[in-house]
Enzyme design. Structure first.
Site, PDB file in Angstrom:
ATOM      1  N   ARG A 358       0.380  -0.849  -0.148  1.00 40.47           N
ATOM      2  CA  ARG A 358      -0.004  -0.302   0.131  1.00 40.47           C
ATOM      3  C   ARG A 358       0.999   0.786  -0.088  1.00 40.47           C
ATOM      4  O   ARG A 358       0.534   2.208  -0.276  1.00 40.47           O
ATOM      5  CB  ARG A 358      -1.128  -0.201   1.434  1.00 40.47           C
ATOM      6  CG  ARG A 358      -1.581  -0.850   1.197  1.00 40.47           C
ATOM      7  CD  ARG A 358      -2.765  -0.830   2.177  1.00 40.47           C
ATOM      8  NE  ARG A 358      -4.148  -2.380   1.890  1.00 40.47           N
ATOM      9  CZ  ARG A 358      -3.879  -3.317   3.344  1.00 40.47           C
ATOM     10  NH1 ARG A 358      -2.433  -3.256   4.141  1.00 40.47           N
ATOM     11  NH2 ARG A 358      -4.271  -4.317   2.777  1.00 40.47           N
ATOM     12  N   ILE A 359       1.992   1.325   0.153  1.00 41.28           N
ATOM     13  CA  ILE A 359       2.413   2.068   0.664  1.00 41.28           C
ATOM     14  C   ILE A 359       4.362   2.807  -0.378  1.00 41.28           C
ATOM     15  O   ILE A 359       4.128   3.472  -0.391  1.00 41.28           O
ATOM     16  CB  ILE A 359       2.994   3.528   1.916  1.00 41.28           C
ATOM     17  CG1 ILE A 359       3.908   1.794   2.556  1.00 41.28           C
ATOM     18  CG2 ILE A 359       2.061   3.408   2.725  1.00 41.28           C
ATOM     19  CD1 ILE A 359       4.619   2.355   4.409  1.00 41.28           C
TER      20      ILE A 359
END
Ligand code: ATP
Ligand code: MG
Length: 494
Positions: A358-359
């Site tokens: 996600r990051i």
């Protein structure tokens, strides 16, 4: 009446130290019931009269439950237990690199005592939001599939999830192998695994010269339950020492399913009410507190980082289990290992569709970001097409045929042998060749040959290309020109 909140009063209070002496009422495996310690707090350390230590793990009005951490002999009913009101803290220091320790930070490699610089609390609170900054640097995993499609940033928590024997440990260990020249301190924490599994990893570490920058924390199945329970905390604590010194740290927890089992066993022994799948209700809290300790510290605090790779084992691909779904919700993404892919011979057997970071892409090298942006889509379209063509083999449109070829090339490019991490520069070169369509027309064997021979050719003939890509992290005109030249050179000779 003195004001209890005044600082002077606080200093006065600090002078008091509570020493309590209790006595053992019963011993049941790793849990000892003690009476006579009315002011204990959870997490406090107690000393047994016969030697060894325990930790307060719960209490009621009549008794205190103590988890035995280590003993020097057998514990007896009636034996005295001394509580000095301290919480568990263990030694940390530079000297731990290259060593193998147990859950209590004691050396188990037969190389003698480890000089320590400090003592750190094992159950420390995670850095607060104001102490952190957003992730900004990529962690080079050395696995092309991860770096391109599921990129990991320093400070990220990425779950490795999959059935037994699907290559989870291999991918995590390969990240450690890849840090050889990247100035990252690695911690490999083994929990609840047989000694033989740990030995395999250790042999590889020794063979590849990884130990000088790696710490191994061993909470193997044969260790006491207390040590197994502590192992991941000890690993985190050792990592924190280096993170606070401004270093980048990478920690593997292999695996947290076993840690949850140990915690469940301890909780059942002290007769806590079992909840879902017989785990105690606070298992979520236990793991989420641990996961919170990863992160990227701000410059004023040294700018260090700690990246976590917790591993979780599931049964028959079911990600909805209690422990696995908990961990999915408290990490920044997951890498899903599929038995079906593993059986098809695809290594690493990572399922694109179910894996996500996600990051990580926020910190990806721009060159990598540009080259890999279409990769996931192209690959998934290829998979769909593949399923369709299994039913219908003729009459494929030109466009569909091209997509098939690209998909096959991607599949071949992303297959990677174990324990052979690639440099980020090499990965960028391969993906550049793929994006130019140069691999679409090659046979499986030729792609493999290209992967084996192209980078050595660049190392020989165009060594500056590596430096150019690493320093700029983009593909500028100079590097593209060199890449074209190198590719021409390669394809002219085959
Ligand atoms: P466990 O459930 O026992 O922890 P695991 O999921 O950690 O298993 P590994 O031990 O990493 O899986 O790998 C299982 C087997 O697959 C090992 O024999 C390993 O050598 C092999 N393997 C894993 N990855 C690769 C790869 N990329 N190339 C070749 N073989 C691989
Ligand atoms: Mg494993």
């Amino acid at each position: 009446m003195p004001n209890p909140s005044s600082p002077a009063n606080g200093l006065e209070a600090a002078r008091f130290q509570i020493h309590e002496i209790g006595s053992i009422m019963s011993v049941r495996e790793c849990i000892v019931r003690v009476k006579g310690m009315p002011s204990c707090i959870n997490g406090q350390i107690v000393d047994f009269e016969s030697g060894g230590r325990g930790m307060v793990f719960g209490f009621n009005e009549n008794e205190v439950h103590v988890l035995v951490l280590n003993t020097k002999g057998t514990l007896h009913i009636g034996e005295r237990v001394l509580s000095s009101g301290e919480f568990l803290s263990l030694p940390v220091g530079e000297g731990f690199r290259g060593r193998i320790v147990n859950g209590l930070c004691e050396p188990v490699d037969g190389l003698g005592p480890i000089p320590s610089q400090d003592n750190y609390p094992v159950f420390r609170e995670a850095p607060g939001v104001m102490d952190r900054v957003p992730v900004k640097e990529t962690l080079e995993t050395g696995t092309i599939l991860l770096d391109a499609v599921i990129p990991i940033a320093k400070g990220q928590r990425q779950l490795l999830i999959g059935d037994r024997l699907t290559g989870k440990t291999t991918v995590a260990v390969d990240v450690i192998l890849n840090q050889a020249n990247l100035d990252v301190v690695c911690v490999y924490c083994c929990i609840g695994k047989p000694l033989s599994s740990l030995q395999k990893v250790l042999n590889l570490f020794q063979e590849r010269g990884v130990l000088p920058y790696t710490i191994v924390v061993s909470g193997v199945a044969s260790a006491s339950m207390g040590e197994q329970y502590l192992a991941p905390y000890t690993a985190t604590m050792l990592g924190e020492y280096f993170m606070n010194k401004g270093k980048d740290v990478f920690v593997v927890f292999d695996d947290l399913t076993k840690h949850a089992w140990v915690y469940r066993q301890i909780s059942l022994l002290i007769e806590r009410a079992p909840g879902r799948e017989a785990y105690p209700g606070d298992i979520f809290y236990v793991h989420s507190q641990m996961m919170e300790r990863a992160g990227y510290l701000k410059e004023e605090l040294g700018g260090g980082s700690m990246t976590f790779f917790p591993i979780v084992e599931i049964l028959q691909g079911d990600v909805t289990g209690y422990i696995s779904s908990n961990l999915i919700s408290m990490t920044d993404g997951q890498i899903y290992f599929s038995t079906a892919l593993f059986n098809k011979g695809i290594r690493p057997a990572i399922d694109f569709g179910l894996s996500v970071s996600r990051i990580g892409n926020k910190a990806q090298w721009p060159a990598m970001k540009a080259l890999s942006s279409q990769l996931r889509l192209e690959y998934i379209q290829y998979q769909e097409l593949l399923q369709m063509t299994q039913l219908r083999t003729t009459g494929l449109s030109r466009e569909a045929e091209d997509r098939m070829k690209r998909g096959q090339a991607i599949t071949q490019l992303l297959i990677q042998d174990k324990n052979k991490p690639m440099s980020m520069e090499a990965e960028i070169m391969y993906l550049f060749a793929l994006s130019m369509g140069l691999l679409d027309t090659l046979s499986t064997n030729d792609v493999k040959k290209f992967k084996d021979e192209f980078v050595p050719l660049v190392e020989r003939e165009f060594p500056d290309l590596f430096k150019e890509i690493r320093t700029t992290q983009i593909l500028n005109d100079t590097s593209i020109e060199m890449l074209y030249e190198a590719l021409n050179h390669y394809f002219a000779q085959v």
